[in-house]
Enzyme design. Structure first.
Site, PDB file in Angstrom:
ATOM      1  N   TRP A  92     -28.894  62.564  25.661  1.00  0.00           N
ATOM      2  CA  TRP A  92     -27.773  63.434  25.165  1.00  0.00           C
ATOM      3  C   TRP A  92     -26.956  63.499  23.650  1.00  0.00           C
ATOM      4  O   TRP A  92     -26.803  64.346  23.816  1.00  0.00           O
ATOM      5  CB  TRP A  92     -26.429  63.594  25.622  1.00  0.00           C
ATOM      6  CG  TRP A  92     -26.038  63.006  27.661  1.00  0.00           C
ATOM      7  CD1 TRP A  92     -27.194  63.624  28.873  1.00  0.00           C
ATOM      8  CD2 TRP A  92     -25.612  63.177  28.657  1.00  0.00           C
ATOM      9  NE1 TRP A  92     -26.990  64.294  29.689  1.00  0.00           N
ATOM     10  CE2 TRP A  92     -25.879  64.010  29.840  1.00  0.00           C
ATOM     11  CE3 TRP A  92     -24.212  61.814  28.293  1.00  0.00           C
ATOM     12  CZ2 TRP A  92     -24.984  63.371  31.257  1.00  0.00           C
ATOM     13  CZ3 TRP A  92     -23.204  61.940  29.215  1.00  0.00           C
ATOM     14  CH2 TRP A  92     -23.534  62.731  31.052  1.00  0.00           C
ATOM     15  N   LYS A  93     -27.865  62.796  23.700  1.00  0.00           N
ATOM     16  CA  LYS A  93     -27.217  62.721  22.015  1.00  0.00           C
ATOM     17  C   LYS A  93     -26.277  62.336  21.141  1.00  0.00           C
ATOM     18  O   LYS A  93     -25.133  62.421  22.166  1.00  0.00           O
ATOM     19  CB  LYS A  93     -28.498  64.026  20.645  1.00  0.00           C
ATOM     20  CG  LYS A  93     -29.624  63.889  21.472  1.00  0.00           C
ATOM     21  CD  LYS A  93     -30.092  65.087  20.760  1.00  0.00           C
ATOM     22  CE  LYS A  93     -31.595  65.229  21.337  1.00  0.00           C
ATOM     23  NZ  LYS A  93     -32.971  65.924  20.753  1.00  0.00           N
ATOM     24  N   HIS A 139     -35.920  56.639  18.809  1.00  0.00           N
ATOM     25  CA  HIS A 139     -36.061  58.369  18.718  1.00  0.00           C
ATOM     26  C   HIS A 139     -36.187  58.421  16.968  1.00  0.00           C
ATOM     27  O   HIS A 139     -36.012  58.143  16.172  1.00  0.00           O
ATOM     28  CB  HIS A 139     -34.639  58.455  18.568  1.00  0.00           C
ATOM     29  CG  HIS A 139     -34.769  60.084  19.472  1.00  0.00           C
ATOM     30  ND1 HIS A 139     -34.489  60.778  18.603  1.00  0.00           N
ATOM     31  CD2 HIS A 139     -35.458  60.573  20.766  1.00  0.00           C
ATOM     32  CE1 HIS A 139     -34.248  61.892  18.795  1.00  0.00           C
ATOM     33  NE2 HIS A 139     -34.855  61.781  20.371  1.00  0.00           N
ATOM     34  N   GLU A 197     -35.229  60.786  15.505  1.00  0.00           N
ATOM     35  CA  GLU A 197     -33.699  61.026  14.517  1.00  0.00           C
ATOM     36  C   GLU A 197     -32.837  60.300  14.414  1.00  0.00           C
ATOM     37  O   GLU A 197     -33.021  59.856  13.142  1.00  0.00           O
ATOM     38  CB  GLU A 197     -32.656  62.176  15.333  1.00  0.00           C
ATOM     39  CG  GLU A 197     -32.823  63.951  16.099  1.00  0.00           C
ATOM     40  CD  GLU A 197     -32.645  64.123  16.972  1.00  0.00           C
ATOM     41  OE1 GLU A 197     -31.622  63.551  17.958  1.00  0.00           O
ATOM     42  OE2 GLU A 197     -33.034  65.193  17.579  1.00  0.00           O
ATOM     43  N   GLU A 228     -43.016  61.677  21.460  1.00  0.00           N
ATOM     44  CA  GLU A 228     -43.015  62.809  20.943  1.00  0.00           C
ATOM     45  C   GLU A 228     -42.820  63.572  19.160  1.00  0.00           C
ATOM     46  O   GLU A 228     -42.859  62.692  18.234  1.00  0.00           O
ATOM     47  CB  GLU A 228     -41.012  62.170  20.530  1.00  0.00           C
ATOM     48  CG  GLU A 228     -40.402  62.215  21.866  1.00  0.00           C
ATOM     49  CD  GLU A 228     -39.053  62.195  21.999  1.00  0.00           C
ATOM     50  OE1 GLU A 228     -38.544  62.472  22.781  1.00  0.00           O
ATOM     51  OE2 GLU A 228     -38.005  61.578  21.366  1.00  0.00           O
ATOM     52  N   GLY A 238     -36.268  69.779  20.304  1.00  0.00           N
ATOM     53  CA  GLY A 238     -35.120  70.569  20.111  1.00  0.00           C
ATOM     54  C   GLY A 238     -35.777  71.945  19.147  1.00  0.00           C
ATOM     55  O   GLY A 238     -35.099  72.345  18.769  1.00  0.00           O
ATOM     56  N   SER A 248     -39.264  69.585  24.308  1.00  0.00           N
ATOM     57  CA  SER A 248     -38.529  71.025  24.586  1.00  0.00           C
ATOM     58  C   SER A 248     -39.169  71.102  26.024  1.00  0.00           C
ATOM     59  O   SER A 248     -39.831  72.028  25.715  1.00  0.00           O
ATOM     60  CB  SER A 248     -39.367  71.980  23.159  1.00  0.00           C
ATOM     61  OG  SER A 248     -38.618  72.002  22.470  1.00  0.00           O
ATOM     62  N   GLY A 260     -34.351  66.262  26.218  1.00  0.00           N
ATOM     63  CA  GLY A 260     -32.770  66.548  24.984  1.00  0.00           C
ATOM     64  C   GLY A 260     -31.894  67.448  25.705  1.00  0.00           C
ATOM     65  O   GLY A 260     -31.290  67.458  26.591  1.00  0.00           O
ATOM     66  N   GLY A 261     -32.089  68.851  25.224  1.00  0.00           N
ATOM     67  CA  GLY A 261     -30.970  70.251  25.504  1.00  0.00           C
ATOM     68  C   GLY A 261     -31.118  70.413  26.816  1.00  0.00           C
ATOM     69  O   GLY A 261     -30.104  70.456  27.313  1.00  0.00           O
TER      70      GLY A 261
HETATM   71  C1  PEP Z   1     -35.113  64.243  22.516  1.00  0.00           C
HETATM   72  O1  PEP Z   1     -34.015  64.016  22.103  1.00  0.00           O
HETATM   73  O2  PEP Z   1     -35.871  62.884  22.716  1.00  0.00           O
HETATM   74  C2  PEP Z   1     -35.848  65.522  22.677  1.00  0.00           C
HETATM   75  C3  PEP Z   1     -37.682  65.400  23.708  1.00  0.00           C
HETATM   76  O3  PEP Z   1     -35.170  66.980  22.430  1.00  0.00           O
HETATM   77  P1  PEP Z   1     -35.258  68.211  23.075  1.00  0.00           P
HETATM   78  O4  PEP Z   1     -36.323  68.122  24.370  1.00  0.00           O
HETATM   79  O5  PEP Z   1     -34.307  69.135  23.063  1.00  0.00           O
HETATM   80  O6  PEP Z   1     -36.377  68.814  22.211  1.00  0.00           O
END
Ligand code: PEP
Length: 249
Positions: free
Chosen positions: A10-11, A95, A97, A167, A173, A213, A234-235
């Site tokens: 969820w960040k 991660h 980020e 990733e 995102g 994504s 994530g999203g």
């Molecule tokens: C993530 O936050 O690790 C991620 C993969 O985000 P998203 O699915 O939004 O790309």
């Protein structure tokens, strides 16, 4: 057999009330743990209430980060000892980020991985990759070097508690997932590196997730790939119906 994992990240989103309501909404609709592991990562101040709400269900709760000391004068940091004591099961480490915005490097992540394992947590170690869409020698070096440092000093017996997330940074995102062949490529490279660092048995059993994504439009084809054991989302993990759809897809 490797049980697939669907992990939501969820960040820095949601309020405490929304987080608990989400858990209450999904917890009775999850597959059994023998079929799928379902994990949700949230901000530290929600975790105790989420653990309480998820109690008795297959849902496991994940912290989005932790520090490498168990306690002490580290204002603003999160103790791995306290997370484990609270009933938090997993911790997300490295991660992209955290690496990009907060300048965490592999040496720091390695200390956190060792601290998480020492405290009984299950680290989900993210290996980002910024090399673009082609398989290049540079990409191979990048991924291998990350793992060599991030997992330095991990005892083979502790690898049963480690999960790796692959990733590509450009896919996080952005709405543009890696295509399934590129995603498989990265996960395969990670599995081979684990075999070189540890042994074939550990490499065969470790779960490797793809993240970037992931949505209902691409999850099925990603999950069909041999070395992809689940997804970090994530999203599309923010809405309970969409998360459930991904978990049950
Ligand atoms: C993530 O936050 O690790 C991620 C993969 O985000 P998203 O699915 O939004 O790309």
């Amino acid at each position: 057999m490797r049980v697939p994992i669907i992990a939501g990240n969820w960040k820095m989103n949601k309020t405490l009330g929304q987080a608990v309501e989400f858990v209450n909404q999904i917890k009775d609709q999850l597959p059994p743990t023998t079929e799928r592991s379902v994990v949700l990562a949230a901000q530290p101040m929600f975790l105790a209430d989420m653990v309480r709400a998820a109690k008795g269900s297959p849902l496991k709760i994940m912290a989005e980060n932790c520090y490498y000391h168990d306690f002490g004068a580290y204002t603003g940091e999160t103790s791995p000892l306290a997370l484990d004591d609270m009933g938090v099961h997993h911790v997300l480490l490295g991660h992209s980020e955290r690496r990009r915005i907060f300048k965490e490097d592999d040496d720091l992540i390695n200390k956190k991985v060792l601290a998480a394992l020492r405290n009984g947590l299950h680290p989900l170690v993210c290996c980002d990759e910024t090399m673009g869409r082609q398989v290049t020698r540079h990409k191979v070096h990048w991924v291998v070097n990350r793992l060599l440092v991030d997992l330095r000093g991990v005892k083979p017996a502790d690898m049963a508690r480690v999960t790796i997330g692959y990733e590509p940074s450009w896919a996080i995102g952005s709405g543009h997932s890696a295509d399934p062949f590129q995603a498989e490529d990265g996960c395969y490279l990670i599995r081979n590196t684990i075999a070189d660092m540890f042994d074939d048995e550990i490499a065969k059993n470790i779960r490797i997730l793809y993240g970037g994504s992931v949505s209902i439009d691409n999850i099925k084809v990603l999950m069909k790939k041999r070395d992809i054991d689940g997804c970090l989302i994530g999203g599309h993990s923010l809405d309970p119906d969409s998360f459930l759809e991904l978990v049950n897809s």
